[in-house]
Write an enzyme that holds these catalytic residues in place. Structure first.
Site, mmCIF file in Angstrom:
data_model
loop_
_atom_site.group_PDB
_atom_site.id
_atom_site.type_symbol
_atom_site.label_atom_id
_atom_site.label_comp_id
_atom_site.label_asym_id
_atom_site.label_seq_id
_atom_site.Cartn_x
_atom_site.Cartn_y
_atom_site.Cartn_z
ATOM 1 N N GLU A 129 29.156 56.927 25.691
ATOM 2 C CA GLU A 129 29.647 56.351 26.933
ATOM 3 C C GLU A 129 28.459 56.028 27.820
ATOM 4 O O GLU A 129 27.333 56.451 27.549
ATOM 5 C CB GLU A 129 30.603 57.319 27.636
ATOM 6 N N HIS A 160 33.335 61.588 33.482
ATOM 7 C CA HIS A 160 32.422 62.655 33.124
ATOM 8 C C HIS A 160 31.228 62.726 34.068
ATOM 9 O O HIS A 160 30.766 61.714 34.588
ATOM 10 C CB HIS A 160 31.897 62.446 31.698
#
Length: 311
Positions: free
Chosen positions: A229, A268
């Protein structure tokens, strides 16, 4: 070679988790769940046990002598490990208690910590990581869905349905995308030997490069899917590692967050882009140099893997 390097060389995550096929205890390695009586820990203990994981004991301070679903509960890790011989701990305690729980497990002789909680302070993660290394142990997480050897056992919160036994390994910084990519792989005939959640925090107990080191020489692993990511430089470093070490197994990647705005954290704690640092473009470009194709969507992962496997 330093003590830490020697310990790292000796560590084999497959041996700790399941042993080797043909062994009498294959897939039956005892696991202790810390926080077994909490709502989160109890729910997933039931699911792990139903999947076939040998949950040999649980630990909740002050509740020693009780049982949960037939599993004995101890008040501390020393007693739990002494009674079961467990080398694996699944940690389901709240973030503020993670540091103490992890240190207690390591002092008791645990060699693999699967750290589920999110919002663990970075300082606590660093302390545990350094202490684990000094003990010749490994941590997966924190903020990880855990680790699963499909059709054998799992320590974590992942659902069972997406996974099927095979020879592809999946390493992922995202939990839900680990499930989705594995589901797509399964539907195309690419079963998994192992799926491991790296974790979405800035500090990873087992980073992508260390994860690749664990499987690079295994004959029962024929390919790798890495789910990344935006944010940080984990993928850029991995690409450099693949080039420098001539990693020979076929690798396919997927990167989440391509459309995310710069300098805004997306989910996150590690998924934040500053300028071009940690951007999707940076990661795709570096993967291209390493010969790693990057899927634009999870459903494209098995297609790209099939192409790599044919070459």
């Amino acid at each position: 070679m330093t003590v830490m390097e020697e310990n790292k060389k000796k560590f084999n995550i497959f041996d700790i988790l399941v042993g080797e096929k043909g062994d009498s205890d294959y897939g039956k390695k005892p696991v202790v769940i810390q926080g077994i009586t909490g709502s989160y820990g109890s729910t997933h203990t039931r699911l792990m046990k139903a999947y076939g994981t040998n949950v040999a004991a649980g630990v909740t301070p002050g509740k020693g002598g009780q049982t949960f679903e037939g599993i004995p509960i101890y008040s501390n890790m020393a007693d739990a490990v002494k009674a079961t011989g467990a080398k694996i701990s699944g940690i389901f305690v709240p973030a503020q208690f993670f540091l103490g729980a992890a240190i207690e497990a390591l002092d008791a002789g645990v060699k693999l910590l699967v750290a589920i909680p999110e919002h663990v302070p970075v300082r606590d993660s660093i302390k545990v990581l350094e202490y684990a290394r000094s003990k010749g142990a490994r941590m997966v997480g924190p903020n990880t869905p855990g680790v699963i050897v499909p059709e054998v056992m799992k320590v974590g919160i992942m659902p069972a349905q997406p996974f099927k036994a095979g020879n592809t390994v999946v390493f992922s910084r995202s939990g839900t995308l680990m499930y989705e990519c594995s589901f797509n792989l399964t539907n195309r005939g690419f079963g998994q030997r192992l799926a491991l959640g790296i974790g979405g925090d800035p500090i990873n107990g087992t980073n992508l490069i260390e994860a690749f080191d664990l499987i690079r020489d295994r004959q029962d692993v024929d390919s790798v899917v890495v789910v990344g990511e935006i944010g940080g430089d984990a993928e850029e470093q991995l690409a450099e590692y693949i080039i420098k070490t001539s990693f020979s197994k076929p690798v396919v990647a997927y990167i989440a967050g391509r459309a995310a705005p710069k300098e805004k954290r997306m989910g996150h704690a590690g998924a934040i882009v500053y300028g071009n640092y940690g951007s999707a473009d940076s990661k795709v470009s570096n993967y291209a140099k390493a010969g790693v194709p990057v899927a634009k969507r999870p459903g494209e992962v098995p297609e790209l893997l099939a192409q790599k496997m044919r070459k």
